[in-house]
Design a protein around this motif. Structure first.
Motif, short mmCIF file in Angstrom:
data_model
loop_
_atom_site.label_atom_id
_atom_site.label_comp_id
_atom_site.label_asym_id
_atom_site.label_seq_id
_atom_site.Cartn_x
_atom_site.Cartn_y
_atom_site.Cartn_z
N ALA A 192 0.82 -1.21 0.00
CA ALA A 192 0.00 0.00 0.00
C ALA A 192 0.85 1.26 0.00
O ALA A 192 0.48 2.27 -0.62
CB ALA A 192 -0.93 0.00 1.21
N ILE A 193 2.01 1.22 0.67
CA ILE A 193 2.89 2.38 0.73
C ILE A 193 3.65 2.57 -0.58
O ILE A 193 3.82 3.70 -1.07
CB ILE A 193 3.88 2.24 1.91
CG1 ILE A 193 3.12 2.31 3.24
CG2 ILE A 193 4.95 3.32 1.85
CD1 ILE A 193 3.98 1.99 4.45
N LEU A 194 4.07 1.47 -1.19
CA LEU A 194 4.92 1.56 -2.38
C LEU A 194 4.14 1.73 -3.68
O LEU A 194 4.68 2.28 -4.65
CB LEU A 194 5.79 0.29 -2.48
CG LEU A 194 6.81 0.07 -1.37
CD1 LEU A 194 7.50 -1.28 -1.55
CD2 LEU A 194 7.84 1.20 -1.34
N VAL A 195 2.89 1.29 -3.71
CA VAL A 195 2.18 1.22 -4.98
C VAL A 195 1.96 2.57 -5.67
O VAL A 195 1.93 2.61 -6.90
CB VAL A 195 0.84 0.46 -4.78
CG1 VAL A 195 -0.18 1.32 -4.06
CG2 VAL A 195 0.30 -0.05 -6.10
N ILE A 239 3.88 9.22 -8.37
CA ILE A 239 4.50 10.31 -7.61
C ILE A 239 5.85 10.67 -8.23
O ILE A 239 6.17 11.86 -8.40
CB ILE A 239 4.67 9.91 -6.13
CG1 ILE A 239 3.29 9.77 -5.48
CG2 ILE A 239 5.50 10.95 -5.38
CD1 ILE A 239 3.32 9.22 -4.06
N ALA A 240 6.64 9.66 -8.59
CA ALA A 240 7.96 9.91 -9.18
C ALA A 240 7.84 10.64 -10.52
O ALA A 240 8.57 11.59 -10.79
CB ALA A 240 8.71 8.59 -9.36
N HIS A 251 -9.16 -8.01 -4.01
CA HIS A 251 -9.11 -6.62 -4.46
C HIS A 251 -9.33 -5.67 -3.30
O HIS A 251 -10.19 -4.78 -3.34
CB HIS A 251 -10.15 -6.41 -5.56
CG HIS A 251 -9.91 -7.24 -6.79
ND1 HIS A 251 -8.83 -7.04 -7.62
CD2 HIS A 251 -10.59 -8.29 -7.31
CE1 HIS A 251 -8.87 -7.92 -8.62
NE2 HIS A 251 -9.93 -8.69 -8.44
N TRP A 252 -8.56 -5.84 -2.22
CA TRP A 252 -8.70 -5.04 -1.02
C TRP A 252 -8.11 -3.64 -1.18
O TRP A 252 -8.54 -2.69 -0.51
CB TRP A 252 -7.99 -5.72 0.16
CG TRP A 252 -6.50 -5.82 -0.03
CD1 TRP A 252 -5.82 -6.82 -0.68
CD2 TRP A 252 -5.52 -4.88 0.41
NE1 TRP A 252 -4.46 -6.56 -0.67
CE2 TRP A 252 -4.25 -5.36 -0.01
CE3 TRP A 252 -5.56 -3.67 1.09
CZ2 TRP A 252 -3.05 -4.70 0.25
CZ3 TRP A 252 -4.38 -2.99 1.36
CH2 TRP A 252 -3.15 -3.51 0.94
N LEU A 253 -7.15 -3.49 -2.08
CA LEU A 253 -6.36 -2.26 -2.14
C LEU A 253 -7.19 -1.05 -2.53
O LEU A 253 -6.98 0.05 -2.00
CB LEU A 253 -5.21 -2.46 -3.13
CG LEU A 253 -4.01 -1.50 -3.05
CD1 LEU A 253 -3.44 -1.46 -1.64
CD2 LEU A 253 -2.94 -1.93 -4.04
N ILE A 254 -8.14 -1.22 -3.43
CA ILE A 254 -8.94 -0.08 -3.88
C ILE A 254 -9.82 0.45 -2.76
O ILE A 254 -10.08 1.66 -2.67
CB ILE A 254 -9.80 -0.48 -5.11
CG1 ILE A 254 -10.47 0.76 -5.71
CG2 ILE A 254 -10.82 -1.53 -4.74
CD1 ILE A 254 -9.52 1.77 -6.29
N ASP A 255 -10.26 -0.41 -1.86
CA ASP A 255 -11.08 0.01 -0.74
C ASP A 255 -10.29 0.95 0.17
O ASP A 255 -10.80 1.99 0.62
CB ASP A 255 -11.56 -1.22 0.04
CG ASP A 255 -12.81 -0.91 0.86
OD1 ASP A 255 -13.50 0.06 0.54
OD2 ASP A 255 -13.09 -1.65 1.82
N LEU A 256 -9.03 0.62 0.44
CA LEU A 256 -8.18 1.46 1.27
C LEU A 256 -7.90 2.79 0.58
O LEU A 256 -7.93 3.86 1.21
CB LEU A 256 -6.87 0.73 1.58
CG LEU A 256 -5.80 1.55 2.31
CD1 LEU A 256 -6.30 2.00 3.67
CD2 LEU A 256 -4.52 0.72 2.45
#
Length: 329
Positions: free
Chosen positions: A10-13, A18-19, A72-77
């Motif tokens: 979650a932090i790296l994705v 951003i770069a 697919h939990w990441l989109i919820d966060l």
């Protein structure tokens, strides 16, 4: 271990987007007249660039991660993080122009909204990262079976792009105008704050209800069949209502700046939420231990008042004599 890995993901994705954006800003500031380059195009099309970031870094990358993890939990966060990222993206974009007071208030409000929703997400998930995916995605996974791997790209991610970028259109409007702060900004701020407060108390009451029932089950005692106290006494979905107030409060900012078209994202989101509300209620009625109590709850507690108030806001925003309509409200 799984929670730690998900935290790192979650932090790296978001780092690729951003770069690239930091590289774009540095390059453009060094040579703003580099016509014909990709960075010149990026400087002239902030909304299109935001959609490209979302498509590549969320739709495609999150989807691939979801396939690898079978969740697919990441989109919820990231529902709680994307609006904050968009606020700072629009504010720092070379084409940005804004009133400082309005920019400061909208930025602070978005952070408060995000912190509230993020806290509620982790509280609900027992402070675990990616412990489970949204139950609606799980239902669709069972429904589509072997086709889910490709259907999920559209049903989970491409649709989320429409919703998330769409409901944040008023934020884009805030950073497209230098109109001075006025009475309508105060109205918008009060509506947004009301939405955040209502959603917070509604979600907290729901969390406490779930926790009490869990403890009662552990003690071998019958759980409460329904939540009908606090805000839930007046609406079957006060948490949804608070969330809608927040988004429609942002629409007032956009309308006030002459960008009334930015309401379209919130309208689509409200229509989708109306459908989701139906899914939630049908799900409750399928539970044998709660069906009868919930039918009684439906008869005694209305969900219409929140929809009525939302329609009132729509009329208020686009009525030619809006000052009079505000007075009678």
């Amino acid at each position: 271990m799984g929670s730690l890995i998900n935290m790192l993901i979650a932090i790296l994705v978001p780092l690729p987007s951003i770069a690239f954006y930091i590289t774009f800003l540095r390059t453009f500031r060094q040579s703003p007249d580099s016509s014909g380059s990709i960075f010149q195009w990026c400087s002239n099309h902030p909304l299109f660039l935001a959609n490209i970031f979302f498509f590549v870094n969320v739709d495609i990358m999150f989807w691939l991660i979801g396939l690898l993890q079978s969740s697919h939990w990441l989109i919820d966060l990231y529902w709680t993080a994307v609006p904050v990222m968009l606020v700072h993206y629009y504010a720092s974009h070379p084409s940005a122009k804004f009133n400082f007071a309005r920019s400061l208030v909208v930025t602070l409000l978005t952070w408060v909204w995000s912190i509230r929703l993020t806290h509620n997400y982790f509280r609900r998930e027992k402070w675990q990262w990616g412990a489970r995916e949204d139950w609606r995605f799980s239902d669709m996974r069972r429904k589509y079976g072997k086709s889910w791997w490709w259907v999920s790209f559209f049903a989970v991610y491409l649709v989320q792009q429409v919703f998330l970028v769409g409901i944040c259109l008023p934020i884009y409007a805030v950073y497209s105008s230098e109109e001075p702060w006025n009475i309508w900004d105060i109205v918008a701020t009060l509506v947004c704050l009301s939405g955040i407060v209502i959603a917070y108390f509604a979600d907290t009451q729901l969390f406490n209800y779930v926790e009490r029932n869990r403890k009662l089950k552990e003690l071998g005692e019958p759980p409460a069949s329904n939540l009908d106290k606090g805000l839930w006494r007046y609406s079957r979905h006060p948490n949804y209502f608070g969330e809608q107030l927040w988004w429609w409060g942002l629409v007032i900012y956009g309308w006030n700046l002459g960008h009334g078209w930015t309401f379209i994202g919130s309208l689509v989101n409200s229509l989708c939420l109306a459908y989701v509300t139906g899914l939630v209620e049908r799900r409750m009625l399928k539970r044998e231990d709660r069906a009868e109590a919930y039918r009684l709850y439906q008869k005694t507690t209305s969900v219409i008042w929140s929809i009525w108030l939302l329609q009132l806001y729509l009329l208020f925003l686009f009525h030619e004599d809006s000052a009079y309509l505000l007075w009678i409200c």
